[in-house]
Write an enzyme that holds these catalytic residues in place. Structure first.
Site, PDB file in Angstrom:
ATOM      1  N   ALA A   1       0.858  -1.182   0.000  1.00  0.00           N
ATOM      2  CA  ALA A   1       0.000   0.000   0.000  1.00  0.00           C
ATOM      3  C   ALA A   1       0.892   1.229   0.000  1.00  0.00           C
ATOM      4  O   ALA A   1       2.082   1.158   0.301  1.00  0.00           O
ATOM      5  CB  ALA A   1      -0.915   0.003   1.216  1.00  0.00           C
ATOM      6  N   MET A   2       0.305   2.372  -0.353  1.00  0.00           N
ATOM      7  CA  MET A   2       1.051   3.626  -0.426  1.00  0.00           C
ATOM      8  C   MET A   2       0.192   4.761   0.106  1.00  0.00           C
ATOM      9  O   MET A   2      -0.976   4.897  -0.256  1.00  0.00           O
ATOM     10  CB  MET A   2       1.458   3.894  -1.874  1.00  0.00           C
ATOM     11  CG  MET A   2       2.169   5.215  -2.078  1.00  0.00           C
ATOM     12  SD  MET A   2       3.717   5.302  -1.113  1.00  0.00           S
ATOM     13  CE  MET A   2       3.886   7.073  -0.926  1.00  0.00           C
TER      14      MET A   2
ATOM     15  N   GLU B   1      -1.490   3.127   6.805  1.00  0.00           N
ATOM     16  CA  GLU B   1      -1.485   4.177   5.796  1.00  0.00           C
ATOM     17  C   GLU B   1      -2.209   5.432   6.277  1.00  0.00           C
ATOM     18  O   GLU B   1      -1.820   6.547   5.920  1.00  0.00           O
ATOM     19  CB  GLU B   1      -2.116   3.663   4.498  1.00  0.00           C
ATOM     20  CG  GLU B   1      -1.461   2.412   3.929  1.00  0.00           C
ATOM     21  CD  GLU B   1       0.034   2.577   3.708  1.00  0.00           C
ATOM     22  OE1 GLU B   1       0.755   1.574   3.813  1.00  0.00           O
ATOM     23  OE2 GLU B   1       0.489   3.696   3.435  1.00  0.00           O
TER      24      GLU B   1
END
Length: 592
Positions: free
Chosen positions: A371-372, A409
């Site tokens: 994930a980012m 995140e």
């Protein structure tokens, strides 16, 4: 960012060079002879010839080295005349070539306009950018990062926005090693003036999962659908638009995305308006609101045909949405439910309101990481740690991973996005904090999982095994070149980083930690920081609260944990007869 599970480093093996065969050497029977027992014999004439050839090769090599060495020194800024005047010949560089941008210009804002063509046989995009730069020092060039794009040189202009006059250009240079596009100016920029740099370019939507790239999925009917998405961390924004692509160089972004009418687009900010493309039938422009100041690696956008679901009203004051391919959008329920609750909890924990008007999460079919944390548009990899996996069809451990990744995140939206490490040396400030706060966020929505207890065995004790090895490294490690950045996205930055923050939480107390973080975020918002900035705020609050003696600073304590590898080992020797104990401390390095 959450790394992909099971990631491996692949070592590139160079093919052996072709060698002269024994048969080729033996073609002249009068020069070289191979025998079974005695090795190689050469005639006197042949030996003299070989000796002359060897001497000639040495002479030519020396001349070439001298020529190219002198040239390289001049290219790096030191002329031969300068060296002679100093009374010394040219010297080899003792440090790696500097890949950092010059600092005479600082970005204030970008206006970016992109039109991707997401079609078989034409995976390209047209782009144009206007970068507003502030002159902080004199300099006769504008240096931008560009990579894997074609800059249309004839389109480039530089305007002094302070005076309204155009600035003459003397030419252009491309430094491919450092990924620089250098605009040479006829005169120096003036300190305090602002300059607008305009560039048109053409890029490619590759399948490399970096920059602005293409991805695809298949519908239940087997039809292949193409989308265009981004992944910029750590240094790939320069593949989508010319920019000053370093984390400390924050600026605002005004993005306009072109798309077919049958598709939608999303970016960091909400859409301000949509208007038709005047020259291309069937296309529209989505014009986005101006962003807050942010780093280039946090910019994100996507052009897709995804479906979307909003969170229920009342869960958060922020508009919260989840995007996924239409056939899977019903599986978004778990992420849709926990995301807003965690976001609201972090606002309370950090005592800082989420600064954006919306928070999107998108599950992508092809993604290099787990994930980012793109600001306002978090992207996830579908099928691994996606936010949209069906709650009823996966195990408790997989469900826990989804919650942890969402919490991780969202934690970055404050730690990493609002305040960003000035350079990748302090990557652990991003990942270590998010890896600890993710535990608190997950515990908020799933208290029965006992995440704080799990952390002891799954994180703290586990990373000690890694940190005891000679191959370990300090948490804060200097990074010289962008190619080195990916190597520090490891368990030391994530797990050891989170473990020492957990230690600070216990030593300084939760109240002191929260107040210090709130002060840090308030004072440093929209700026870049390093670990010493954080230590300063923690020390000030700890002294006010009396949780740390006045003659001790957090830096004194924490530098011993972040600037050296390994960990201390304390051995307790108990004397039962005297009812006493003796404690002896040694570093893990001495036990290897």
């Amino acid at each position: 960012m959450v790394p992909a599970d099971g990631a491996v480093l692949r070592r590139r093996v160079r093919a052996p060079q072709a060698m002269t065969s024994r048969e080729e050497l033996a073609m002249d029977p009068h020069s070289v002879t191979f025998t079974k027992n005695s090795g190689v014999f050469v005639t006197r004439r042949c030996g003299l010839l070989l000796l002359l050839l060897f001497a000639g090769a040495l002479l030519i090599t020396g001349l070439l080295v001298r020529h190219f060495h002198g040239t390289s020194c001049q290219q790096d800024g030191a002329s031969a005349a300068d060296s002679a005047a100093a009374g010394a010949g040219p010297t080899l560089p003792t440090k790696p070539r500097d890949v950092r941008l010059p600092r005479h210009l600082a970005p204030e804002g970008y206006k970016i306009r992109l039109l991707p063509f997401i079609e078989e046989g034409n995976f390209t995009f047209n782009g144009e950018v206007t970068a507003t730069l502030r002159a902080d020092a004199p300099g006769k060039n504008v240096t931008l990062h560009v990579n894997e794009m074609i800059v249309l040189n004839d389109s480039v202009t530089v305007k002094d926005a302070t005076t309204g006059k155009m600035v003459g250009m003397a030419g252009y240079k491309y430094d491919t090693d450092r990924e620089f596009f250098i605009i040479l100016l006829e005169r120096s920029v003036e300190v305090g003036h602002k300059y607008e740099v305009y560039v048109k370019y053409i890029g490619s939507l590759t399948d490399k999962l970096a920059g602005f790239y293409r991805s695809s999925y298949k519908t239940p009917e087997g039809e292949k659908r193409w989308i265009a998405v981004t992944q910029f961390q750590p240094t790939d924004a320069r593949k989508a638009f010319p920019c000053l692509d370093e984390p400390a160089l924050k600026a605002t972004f005004q993005i306009t995305l072109g798309r077919r009418k049958t598709m939608t687009s999303i970016s960091n900010m909400p859409i301000k308006m949509t208007e038709p493309h005047k020259e291309m039938a069937g296309y529209e422009w989505d014009i986005y609101e101006k962003s807050v100041p942010m780093s280039t690696y946090l910019v994100a956008f996507a052009v897709t045909d995804f479906a979307v679901r909003e969170s229920d009203p009342g869960l958060s004051n922020t508009l919260f949405r989840v995007w996924a391919r239409p056939a899977a959008i019903q599986q978004a329920e778990y992420a849709r439910r926990i995301g807003p609750v965690i976001l609201e909890y972090y606002e309370e924990f950090f005592k800082t309101v989420f600064p954006l008007p919306k928070q999107d999460m998108a599950a992508l079919p092809d993604f290099s990481a787990g994930a980012m944390e793109n600001w306002g548009l978090i992207t996830y990899r579908w099928g691994d740690c996606s936010a949209v996996r069906p709650e009823s069809s996966h195990s408790a451990s997989n469900k826990q991973r989804v919650a942890v990744v969402v919490a991780h995140e969202l934690a970055h939206q404050w730690f990493g996005n609002l305040v960003t490490p000035g350079w990748w040396t302090d990557l652990w400030l991003n990942e270590g904090f998010a890896s600890y706060v993710e535990v608190l966020g997950t515990h908020k929505v799933e208290p029965s999982w006992r995440m704080l207890d799990q952390m002891v065995t799954r994180v703290v004790q586990s990373v000690m095994t890694t940190d005891a090895l000679k191959s370990s490294h300090p948490i804060s490690i200097p990074v010289q070149h962008p190619d080195e950045i990916g190597q520090i996205f490891d368990s030391i930055s994530y797990s050891k980083g989170s473990s020492i923050i957990r230690m600070m939480d216990h030593v300084l107390t939760r109240a002191t930690l929260q107040d210090a973080l709130a002060n840090y975020l308030k004072a440093m918002k929209y700026q870049a920081a390093d670990q010493d900035d954080l230590w300063r705020f923690l020390t000030e609050e700890a002294h006010r609260d009396g949780t740390l003696p006045a003659d001790i600073t957090v830096k004194q304590i924490m530098d011993t944990w972040t600037l050296q590898m390994g960990f201390p080992v304390v051995t307790v020797h108990r004397d039962y007869d005297s009812r006493s104990a003796r404690l002896v401390q040694a570093s893990s390095a001495s036990l290897r």
